[in-house]
Motif scaffolding. Structure first.
Motif, PDB file in Angstrom:
ATOM      1  N   ASN A 109       0.860  -1.167   0.000  1.00 36.71           N
ATOM      2  CA  ASN A 109       0.000   0.000   0.000  1.00 36.71           C
ATOM      3  C   ASN A 109       0.902   1.225   0.000  1.00 36.71           C
ATOM      4  OD1 ASN A 109      -2.394  -1.525   0.301  1.00 36.71           O
ATOM      5  ND2 ASN A 109      -2.062  -1.647   2.506  1.00 36.71           N
ATOM      6  N   PHE A 110       0.426   2.338  -0.580  1.00 30.76           N
ATOM      7  CA  PHE A 110       1.261   3.537  -0.684  1.00 30.76           C
ATOM      8  C   PHE A 110       0.525   4.784  -0.209  1.00 30.76           C
ATOM      9  CE2 PHE A 110       2.964   0.682  -3.940  1.00 30.76           C
ATOM     10  CZ  PHE A 110       4.319   0.734  -3.661  1.00 30.76           C
ATOM     11  N   ILE A 111       1.279   5.630   0.446  1.00 27.86           N
ATOM     12  CA  ILE A 111       0.843   6.997   0.727  1.00 27.86           C
ATOM     13  C   ILE A 111       1.881   7.918   0.092  1.00 27.86           C
ATOM     14  CG2 ILE A 111       0.366   8.748   2.465  1.00 27.86           C
ATOM     15  CD1 ILE A 111      -0.417   6.492   4.375  1.00 27.86           C
ATOM     16  N   ILE A 112       1.421   8.782  -0.801  1.00 28.22           N
ATOM     17  CA  ILE A 112       2.312   9.717  -1.496  1.00 28.22           C
ATOM     18  C   ILE A 112       2.085  11.111  -0.928  1.00 28.22           C
ATOM     19  CG2 ILE A 112       2.950  10.722  -3.723  1.00 28.22           C
ATOM     20  CD1 ILE A 112       1.762   8.174  -5.034  1.00 28.22           C
ATOM     21  N   GLU A 113       3.141  11.705  -0.403  1.00 29.48           N
ATOM     22  CA  GLU A 113       3.082  13.069   0.115  1.00 29.48           C
ATOM     23  C   GLU A 113       4.042  13.915  -0.701  1.00 29.48           C
ATOM     24  OE1 GLU A 113       2.279  11.771   4.777  1.00 29.48           O
ATOM     25  OE2 GLU A 113       4.229  12.556   4.169  1.00 29.48           O
ATOM     26  N   THR A 114       3.536  14.973  -1.299  1.00 31.39           N
ATOM     27  CA  THR A 114       4.367  15.732  -2.231  1.00 31.39           C
ATOM     28  C   THR A 114       4.070  17.219  -2.162  1.00 31.39           C
ATOM     29  OG1 THR A 114       5.047  15.852  -4.567  1.00 31.39           O
ATOM     30  CG2 THR A 114       2.731  15.427  -4.133  1.00 31.39           C
ATOM     31  N   TYR A 115       5.049  18.023  -2.510  1.00 34.24           N
ATOM     32  CA  TYR A 115       4.827  19.467  -2.619  1.00 34.24           C
ATOM     33  C   TYR A 115       5.793  20.043  -3.652  1.00 34.24           C
ATOM     34  CZ  TYR A 115       9.007  20.307   0.265  1.00 34.24           C
ATOM     35  OH  TYR A 115      10.301  20.341   0.750  1.00 34.24           O
ATOM     36  N   ASN A 116       5.414  21.188  -4.221  1.00 37.05           N
ATOM     37  CA  ASN A 116       6.228  21.912  -5.203  1.00 37.05           C
ATOM     38  C   ASN A 116       6.720  23.222  -4.620  1.00 37.05           C
ATOM     39  OD1 ASN A 116       5.557  19.969  -7.099  1.00 37.05           O
ATOM     40  ND2 ASN A 116       4.011  21.216  -8.103  1.00 37.05           N
ATOM     41  N   THR A 117       7.765  23.768  -5.199  1.00 37.27           N
ATOM     42  CA  THR A 117       8.210  25.124  -4.867  1.00 37.27           C
ATOM     43  C   THR A 117       7.659  26.128  -5.874  1.00 37.27           C
ATOM     44  OG1 THR A 117      10.241  24.876  -6.168  1.00 37.27           O
ATOM     45  CG2 THR A 117      10.341  24.269  -3.824  1.00 37.27           C
ATOM     46  N   PHE A 118       6.672  25.712  -6.682  1.00 36.10           N
ATOM     47  CA  PHE A 118       6.139  26.555  -7.751  1.00 36.10           C
ATOM     48  C   PHE A 118       4.704  26.130  -8.026  1.00 36.10           C
ATOM     49  CE2 PHE A 118       7.997  22.791  -9.502  1.00 36.10           C
ATOM     50  CZ  PHE A 118       7.167  22.400 -10.536  1.00 36.10           C
ATOM     51  N   PRO A 119       3.914  26.934  -8.738  1.00 33.76           N
ATOM     52  CA  PRO A 119       2.502  26.606  -8.974  1.00 33.76           C
ATOM     53  C   PRO A 119       2.330  25.330  -9.790  1.00 33.76           C
ATOM     54  CG  PRO A 119       2.913  28.921  -9.424  1.00 33.76           C
ATOM     55  CD  PRO A 119       4.250  28.280  -9.247  1.00 33.76           C
ATOM     56  N   HIS A 120       1.401  24.501  -9.364  1.00 33.31           N
ATOM     57  CA  HIS A 120       1.136  23.239 -10.050  1.00 33.31           C
ATOM     58  C   HIS A 120       0.275  23.459 -11.292  1.00 33.31           C
ATOM     59  CE1 HIS A 120      -0.904  19.355 -10.795  1.00 33.31           C
ATOM     60  NE2 HIS A 120       0.216  18.832 -10.367  1.00 33.31           N
ATOM     61  N   SER A 121       0.593  22.714 -12.361  1.00 34.22           N
ATOM     62  CA  SER A 121      -0.220  22.681 -13.598  1.00 34.22           C
ATOM     63  C   SER A 121      -0.362  24.040 -14.266  1.00 34.22           C
ATOM     64  CB  SER A 121      -1.630  22.117 -13.303  1.00 34.22           C
ATOM     65  OG  SER A 121      -1.544  20.799 -12.851  1.00 34.22           O
ATOM     66  N   SER A 122       0.650  24.901 -14.129  1.00 35.06           N
ATOM     67  CA  SER A 122       0.562  26.234 -14.724  1.00 35.06           C
ATOM     68  C   SER A 122       1.537  26.430 -15.876  1.00 35.06           C
ATOM     69  CB  SER A 122       0.801  27.303 -13.651  1.00 35.06           C
ATOM     70  OG  SER A 122       2.068  27.134 -13.045  1.00 35.06           O
ATOM     71  N   GLY A 123       2.159  25.343 -16.319  1.00 37.14           N
ATOM     72  CA  GLY A 123       3.051  25.443 -17.463  1.00 37.14           C
ATOM     73  C   GLY A 123       4.506  25.589 -17.076  1.00 37.14           C
ATOM     74  N   ILE A 124       4.889  25.077 -15.900  1.00 39.69           N
ATOM     75  CA  ILE A 124       6.301  25.072 -15.504  1.00 39.69           C
ATOM     76  C   ILE A 124       6.743  23.634 -15.288  1.00 39.69           C
ATOM     77  CG2 ILE A 124       8.035  26.197 -14.047  1.00 39.69           C
ATOM     78  CD1 ILE A 124       6.014  28.115 -13.110  1.00 39.69           C
ATOM     79  N   ALA A 125       6.232  22.745 -16.100  1.00 38.13           N
ATOM     80  CA  ALA A 125       6.630  21.332 -16.086  1.00 38.13           C
ATOM     81  C   ALA A 125       6.481  20.711 -14.708  1.00 38.13           C
ATOM     82  CB  ALA A 125       8.072  21.182 -16.591  1.00 38.13           C
ATOM     83  N   SER A 126       5.334  20.937 -14.059  1.00 38.61           N
ATOM     84  CA  SER A 126       5.097  20.328 -12.753  1.00 38.61           C
ATOM     85  C   SER A 126       4.991  18.815 -12.863  1.00 38.61           C
ATOM     86  CB  SER A 126       3.841  20.910 -12.105  1.00 38.61           C
ATOM     87  OG  SER A 126       2.707  20.708 -12.922  1.00 38.61           O
ATOM     88  N   SER A 127       4.442  18.319 -13.978  1.00 41.44           N
ATOM     89  CA  SER A 127       4.362  16.868 -14.138  1.00 41.44           C
ATOM     90  C   SER A 127       5.752  16.265 -14.297  1.00 41.44           C
ATOM     91  CB  SER A 127       3.483  16.505 -15.338  1.00 41.44           C
ATOM     92  OG  SER A 127       4.016  17.022 -16.538  1.00 41.44           O
ATOM     93  N   ALA A 128       6.672  17.022 -14.889  1.00 44.71           N
ATOM     94  CA  ALA A 128       8.042  16.523 -15.055  1.00 44.71           C
ATOM     95  C   ALA A 128       8.715  16.302 -13.712  1.00 44.71           C
ATOM     96  CB  ALA A 128       8.853  17.485 -15.907  1.00 44.71           C
ATOM     97  N   SER A 129       8.660  17.299 -12.845  1.00 43.71           N
ATOM     98  CA  SER A 129       9.325  17.163 -11.545  1.00 43.71           C
ATOM     99  C   SER A 129       8.575  16.201 -10.634  1.00 43.71           C
ATOM    100  CB  SER A 129       9.477  18.532 -10.876  1.00 43.71           C
ATOM    101  OG  SER A 129       8.227  19.152 -10.683  1.00 43.71           O
TER     102      SER A 129
END
Length: 353
Positions: A109-129
């Protein structure tokens, strides 16, 4: 053509009951853009691409795994401390795609905890990181189970897995200049995983600033995956792929000799070509906002008047990346805040790793 057989794991694992792994992965900005792929599920690009990984723009992912008895794949996802069920479909699809290469995943089983240093899904390759950091976490688990895994294999397979979550994510596994996609002039380049750029790079390209102007911090109206699909029947697709291949060849020479003006003009051309394809697809759509154009015109005027090496590039979004040598940072950064801040919601000061 390389095959993916290299990445299968068939041996029996000695499974630890539970554990936690954490990985950090940087976003990247493509210089030569990839737009269009052979098949959405296999994530094979229709042209090669090259990018810089970005120093201050990254995702941190903490993956908690617990041994289970049932054979389903329950996953919970938390983004910036809040559960995000909307992320689940993409992550479940990712786990399904990589299940043949990471058979041990079915034991947890998995729990994924994640955060970005930049806006998600706004065209700064959030899916890449985000997908590359998740792939690195999965490989950290594999490393615990198979202690014989070597670093080279670890990185290649991480890139391979990340690609199956988001194409450009495979480039975020490495720092610096990274190539993904077959190109006849780049040794080792292939469609299955990214590689560090293998050739000589002039010193001026080893210390580049990337100041990102957040023009729009809202999620994109049309996802990149949809944009890639629209290239399948695009009337100008063939010429675009040919142009990207030629531009990659030009960039190899530019990176060696250190011509920043040629470099800048090439990456601006690539950015505008990407958006030209977006605007001429069917259905057509716009990623740029009025302030995106205001920034571009202001940069052009500033460059002409001050003879400074500052050039823009764009991903499939409204936000603007401004690239310039570190030697010119003091003057240029002051100008950015005085003349461009009015067009943006936020400025992120970053640099190319």
């Amino acid at each position: 053509m390389k095959t993916n057989c290299f990445f299968y794991r068939k041996k029996k694992y000695s499974i630890n009951p539970n554990g936690v792994v954490t990985s950090k992965s940087h976003s990247n900005i493509a210089l030569i853009k990839y737009w269009g792929k052979h098949n959405n599920k296999t994530q094979i690009p229709l042209n090669s691409s090259i990018s810089y990984s970005l120093g201050e723009v990254y995702t941190v992912t903490r993956l908690i795994y617990q041994k289970k008895k049932e054979r389903n794949l329950p996953i919970k996802v938390f983004f910036s401390g809040k559960e995000k069920t909307s992320f689940l479909p993409k992550i479940l699809e990712f786990f399904h795609r990589i299940s043949s290469y990471c058979s041990y995943l079915q034991d947890f089983n998995f729990i994924i905890e994640t955060y970005n240093t930049f806006p998600h899904s706004s065209g700064i390759a959030s899916s890449a990181s985000s997908m590359s950091s998740l792939a690195l976490c999965i490989m950290e688990i594999e490393k615990k189970l198979v202690s014989s895994s070597k670093e080279d294999f670890f990185l290649k397979k991480s890139s391979f897995l990340a690609r199956l979550g988001s194409g450009s994510a495979c480039r975020s596994i490495y720092p610096g200049l990274v190539v993904w996609g077959c190109h006849k002039s780049i040794k080792g380049s292939n469609n299955l995983y990214a590689i560090p750029y293998p050739y000589e790079v002039h010193s001026i390209f080893t210390k580049i600033e990337d100041t990102i102007l957040i023009i729009d911090d809202e999620p994109k109206k049309i996802l990149s995956s949809k944009g890639h699909q629209l290239m399948n029947d695009h009337p100008f697709a063939r010429e675009r792929f040919k142009c990207a291949t030629q531009n990659m060849s030009r960039l190899i020479s530019i990176l060696k000799i250190g011509d920043f003006q040629e470099f800048g003009e090439l990456i601006e051309h690539e950015a505008l070509t990407l958006h030209a394809m977006i605007m001429t697809s069917r259905p057509y759509f716009l990623c740029m906002k009025p302030n995106t154009l205001n920034v571009i015109y202001t940069v052009w005027d500033f460059r002409k008047q001050n003879k400074k090496n500052i050039y823009f590039t764009l991903d499939a979004g409204a936000n603007v990346h401004l690239l310039y040598p570190i030697q010119e940072k003091t003057f240029i950064l002051k100008w950015i805040y005085s003349d461009l801040f009015v067009y943006s919601k936020k400025i992120i000061e970053s640099f190319c790793l």
